[in-house]
Design an enzyme around this catalytic site. Structure first.
Site, PDB file in Angstrom:
ATOM      1  N   HIS A 161       0.771  -1.227   0.235  1.00 23.92           N
ATOM      2  CA  HIS A 161      -0.113  -0.063  -0.160  1.00 23.92           C
ATOM      3  C   HIS A 161       0.859   1.207  -0.006  1.00 23.92           C
ATOM      4  O   HIS A 161       2.269   1.211   0.325  1.00 23.92           O
ATOM      5  CB  HIS A 161      -0.935  -0.133   1.096  1.00 23.92           C
ATOM      6  N   GLU A 174       0.333   4.010   2.071  1.00 24.90           N
ATOM      7  CA  GLU A 174       1.316   4.242   3.044  1.00 24.90           C
ATOM      8  C   GLU A 174       2.425   3.183   4.079  1.00 24.90           C
ATOM      9  O   GLU A 174       3.334   3.991   4.415  1.00 24.90           O
ATOM     10  CB  GLU A 174       0.588   3.840   4.016  1.00 24.90           C
ATOM     11  N   CYS A 196      -5.948   1.650   5.747  1.00 26.51           N
ATOM     12  CA  CYS A 196      -6.295  -0.285   6.240  1.00 26.51           C
ATOM     13  C   CYS A 196      -5.648  -0.131   7.491  1.00 26.51           C
ATOM     14  O   CYS A 196      -4.831   0.576   8.190  1.00 26.51           O
ATOM     15  CB  CYS A 196      -5.752  -1.086   5.031  1.00 26.51           C
ATOM     16  N   CYS A 232      -2.365  -1.034   7.852  1.00 23.80           N
ATOM     17  CA  CYS A 232      -1.038   0.376   7.511  1.00 23.80           C
ATOM     18  C   CYS A 232      -1.396   1.003   8.390  1.00 23.80           C
ATOM     19  O   CYS A 232      -0.319   1.854   9.241  1.00 23.80           O
ATOM     20  CB  CYS A 232      -1.683   0.612   6.196  1.00 23.80           C
TER      21      CYS A 232
END
Length: 144
Positions: free
Chosen positions: A73, A75, A101, A104
């Site tokens: 992801h 992040e 999420c 993360c």
């Protein structure tokens, strides 16, 4: 007296989110492109977008149009990039185009990031709930 500071912060938040949105365009993912910027003391100290790990093919989805399990992801990419540098994310703000999420959010907390600003809510809210529980300032700014 506090109101102008709030307006100034909102303008900054919008600018950094627009920059994160542009950064998301670097992603090779078809289903969803997400961008992230880590900002500390008004300086961008790291950036990331969703995609496969370094050295992998730049294909995020499998033949069934499902995201491959090893796709990182935005992040996570920004946080791991800062970990490889001499900078610290402690006290930083993370600007991300989509709300984080759960996985993360754990990284965000451990990285010492104190504020998360996002523009689009992800379909699952457990990441934001964890950040709030940890005392991270979470702000949604819808871009016009």
């Amino acid at each position: 007296m506090g109101k102008p500071n709030i307006e100034k912060q909102l303008k900054l938040d919008e600018r950094y989110l627009r920059m994160a949105l542009i950064w998301a365009e670097n992603s090779y993912c078809i289903r969803r492109q997400v961008g992230a910027l880590l900002v500390k003391d008004k300086m961008i100290i790291s950036d990331g977008y969703n995609g496969t790990p370094s050295g992998f093919e730049n294909i995020c989805e499998d033949e069934n149009d499902k995201t491959k399990p090893y796709v990182l992801h935005a992040e996570a990419n920004a946080i791991t990039k800062i970990a490889k540098s001499n900078n610290s994310s402690d006290g930083a703000t993370l600007y991300v185009t989509s709300s984080p999420c759960l996985e993360c959010s754990k990284l965000i907390i451990q990285a010492g990031i104190r504020r998360v600003v996002f523009s689009e809510a992800y379909r699952i809210n457990d990441g934001v709930e964890l950040l709030l529980r940890a005392g991270v300032d979470v702000v949604r700014v819808e871009l016009r």
